[in-house]
Design a protein around this motif. Structure first.
Motif, short mmCIF file in Angstrom:
data_model
loop_
_atom_site.label_atom_id
_atom_site.label_comp_id
_atom_site.label_asym_id
_atom_site.label_seq_id
_atom_site.Cartn_x
_atom_site.Cartn_y
_atom_site.Cartn_z
N ARG A 221 -3.62 -9.30 9.29
CA ARG A 221 -3.79 -10.04 8.03
C ARG A 221 -4.04 -9.07 6.88
O ARG A 221 -4.78 -8.10 7.04
CB ARG A 221 -4.99 -11.00 8.15
CG ARG A 221 -4.81 -12.02 9.25
CD ARG A 221 -6.04 -12.89 9.39
NE ARG A 221 -7.20 -12.12 9.81
CZ ARG A 221 -8.23 -12.67 10.47
NH1 ARG A 221 -8.23 -13.95 10.76
NH2 ARG A 221 -9.25 -11.92 10.82
N VAL A 222 -3.44 -9.36 5.74
CA VAL A 222 -3.65 -8.49 4.57
C VAL A 222 -5.05 -8.75 4.02
O VAL A 222 -5.42 -9.89 3.72
CB VAL A 222 -2.60 -8.76 3.48
CG1 VAL A 222 -2.90 -7.91 2.24
CG2 VAL A 222 -1.20 -8.46 4.00
N ILE A 223 -5.87 -7.68 3.94
CA ILE A 223 -7.24 -7.86 3.47
C ILE A 223 -7.53 -7.07 2.20
O ILE A 223 -8.56 -7.25 1.56
CB ILE A 223 -8.25 -7.46 4.57
CG1 ILE A 223 -7.90 -6.07 5.11
CG2 ILE A 223 -8.23 -8.49 5.70
CD1 ILE A 223 -8.89 -5.57 6.15
N GLY A 224 -6.62 -6.17 1.84
CA GLY A 224 -6.82 -5.39 0.63
C GLY A 224 -5.55 -4.60 0.33
O GLY A 224 -4.55 -4.72 1.05
N PHE A 225 -5.61 -3.81 -0.74
CA PHE A 225 -4.45 -3.00 -1.11
C PHE A 225 -4.88 -1.60 -1.52
O PHE A 225 -6.01 -1.41 -2.00
CB PHE A 225 -3.70 -3.62 -2.31
CG PHE A 225 -2.94 -4.87 -1.97
CD1 PHE A 225 -1.64 -4.80 -1.50
CD2 PHE A 225 -3.55 -6.11 -2.09
CE1 PHE A 225 -0.94 -5.96 -1.17
CE2 PHE A 225 -2.87 -7.27 -1.76
CZ PHE A 225 -1.57 -7.20 -1.30
N GLY A 226 -3.97 -0.67 -1.32
CA GLY A 226 -4.13 0.63 -1.91
C GLY A 226 -2.96 0.78 -2.86
O GLY A 226 -1.83 0.44 -2.51
#
Ligand SMILES: [Zn+2]
Length: 585
Positions: A221-226
């Motif tokens: 699951r996508v939980i954040g971004f860089g």
């Protein structure tokens, strides 16, 4: 936490789940007689003592004593909390996990439920944003700059897709324009670190003019971004802040993708940045992960060593890189058991894994990995560099310098080797020095205990048989028969009998699940592994014999009790009837 998961659902899930299939997907199993076996994933061993039973839907290691059902396995192996393990298992069978009211107050329940729904909603929103960023790479008016950048880094469309890499143009509201539909979502976007609360209550995009790398959790699951800036803006890399779904110290960028790419990972390389992970994958090294901060945390190291036995940390060769390596080593020491290794690669000045593999290719990079500095060498280089080992003072100082690190290392061949190597540095009188050192460094570790044999008593045997063959409850005329019996273990046996009577198809894994978190659960899992040598075809008759014996003991004791009472003052009417009944039984 959300509402409780209904007991019935967990029962159904365990009835549907196949522990052999589940474990085999993570630790390849071999058929051995009626069961399946493998080398234990929870301790180091050369010959397999980890056994999985399809009948019992249960695993057990005769070496270290780890055991449990499918849910326990996911909790231990994938390092998941109980509700997440249930979710993970359920997702394999496309089952939706329902939630029920718990014994928390109505207000708390409402809050739990709200938090749960909120998180599900958060994951969904992050997934949507991630898709939006990916789409921007195709439709944004300045998409060519982004595509040129990615091409310039040598990335193929396939890799960009595998890592879900996206783009967002340099504007204050590129994302907000699409997602900021109302004040509630605006707040959610701020909470998730995607937007920044501006003046006048108008949130704006956190990520602007950046290549976007989605950070996925263990379940994808996508939980954040860089975000990597295009052009000369600062900072070069911008990360999501900590949020209710993103805790950077616990996550590893690229781990989900590495697991997807290779079913049986044998080693993992820890690098610094997203770009390094992606570039390595592009060149065939698809087992790299990035710690999402400067230091590699104990939680991250634990995840790494749960996944593979060999971890290689790649750092810059400068002072900061060596300090980071030292901290990682210090955090990892308690986890380095026999069979596990931590190694270090220090890159030449000005190089990073990305530039190195692009210049030299996969084979050259992997040969650098193969020649990585082992932990022991790093330890010696670092600790002895400042000491003069030809002086008595230097030798004394060496012992003191090593002490805290060796104390953290579990008893292992590596530890022995380090002590021997250190003794060798002392020159003459090796033998004596070695003994002294060993005494100095021996510690009581909290290593995995060797499985203790449980003593077999009649009640334990009855419980063990019932756990293995729950259907034998059907041959008992009345499961409530033992209710009056006052013997240790009997109440637990009664509880099990009642559960088996309720559901004649119940399996061992389901039975054990009823007692998760209770002391009784621990006793039951121990009994599950009781070596009793009763063949399955004899289980029923042995069980019935045991029950009969319990009843005989009860009758004897009760009769004596009543007779004694009669001698000392007499019985009332019911007691008299009971005594007569007992005497004529
Ligand atoms: Zn084991």
């Amino acid at each position: 936490m959300a509402g409780m998961i209904p007991r019935q659902f967990i029962d159904d899930l365990l009835a549907r789940a196949d522990i052999v299939e589940l474990i085999d997907s993570r630790v390849p199993l071999k058929k051995a007689g009626k069961n399946y076996q493998a080398c234990c994933p929870f301790h180091t061993e050369k010959s397999p003592s980890f056994s999985v039973s399809q009948d019992k839907q249960f695993y057990h290691c005769f070496g270290c004593g780890e055991h449990g059902n499918a849910i326990s396995f996911l909790m231990e192996f994938d390092r998941l909390e109980f509700p997440d393990a249930v979710e993970e298992l359920a997702s394999h069978y496309s089952m939706e996990v329902p939630r029920e009211q718990s014994n928390r107050s109505p207000a708390q329940q409402k809050q739990d439920q709200k938090a749960y729904i909120q998180k599900q909603d958060d994951y969904e929103l992050m997934a949507q944003i991630s898709r939006f960023f990916q789409q921007q790479l195709k439709v944004a008016s300045d998409k060519d700059t982004a595509i040129d950048y990615l091409k310039g880094r040598g990335l193929s469309g396939e890799i960009v897709k595998r890592f879900g890499i996206g783009y967002i143009s340099d504007a204050w509201d590129g994302m907000m324009k699409v997602f900021g539909r109302n004040s509630q979502i605006n707040q959610q976007l701020v909470d998730l670190g995607m937007a920044i609360q501006g003046d006048k209550n108008k949130p704006y995009d956190r990520f602007r003019g950046r290549i976007q790398f989605p950070i996925r959790d263990k379940r994808g699951r996508v939980i954040g971004f860089g975000g990597r800036v295009l052009g000369d803006g600062t900072p070069k890399y911008l990360n999501s802040p900590e949020t209710r779904i993103y805790h950077k110290g616990q996550e590893l960028y690229g781990l989900y993708e590495a697991k997807q790419a290779t079913k049986q990972l044998t080693r993992l390389v820890v690098v610094e940045g997203y770009m390094d992970v992606v570039a390595l994958a592009q060149h065939g090294v698809d087992y790299a992960v990035a710690s999402l901060g400067t230091a590699t945390t104990p939680e991250q190291l634990q995840t790494l060593f749960r996944t593979v036995k060999e971890v290689i940390c790649c750092y810059d060769g400068d002072r900061a890189g060596r300090d980071a390596a030292w901290r990682a080593m210090d955090n990892a020491l308690p986890m380095i058991q026999d069979g596990y290794s931590l190694k270090f690669v220090f890159l030449p000045d000005g190089e990073d894994p990305d530039s190195l593999i692009r210049e030299q290719g996969q084979a050259a990079f992997e040969s650098i990995l193969d020649n990585a500095t082992p932990l022991s060498q790093f330890l010696f280089d670092h600790l002895l560099s400042q000491l003069n080992m030809s002086s008595a003072e230097g030798k004394g100082a060496a012992v003191d310098a090593f002490k805290p690190y060796l104390a953290k290392l579990p008893e292992s061949n590596l530890k022995d080797a380090i002590v021997t190597q250190l003794a060798n540095k002392f020159g003459a009188n090796n033998e004596m020095q070695l003994k002294k050192l060993q005494q100095n460094f021996t510690q009581s570790t909290d290593n995995k205990p060797v499985a203790k044999r449980t003593k077999t008593t009649p009640v334990r045997l009855a419980i063990a048989l019932l756990l293995e063959h729950p259907h034998i409850v059907e041959v008992l005329p009345d499961p409530a028969i033992l209710q009056q019996l006052n013997m240790p273990g009997i109440p637990l046996l009664n509880q099990l009998l009642a559960l088996c009577k309720q559901n004649s198809k119940v399996n061992s894994a389901q039975l054990i699940e009823h007692f998760r978190g209770e002391d009784a659960g621990k006793q039951l899992t121990k009994l599950m592994c009781l070596e009793h040598h009763v063949e399955p075809e004899n289980a029923e008759s042995v069980f019935l014999d045991l029950i009969e014996n319990f009843l005989n003991v009860f009758i004897e004791r009760r009769t004596e009790q009543l007779l004694e009472k009669e001698r000392n003052g007499g019985l009332n009417k019911t007691e008299k009837q009971e005594l007569h009944g007992l005497l004529s039984a």
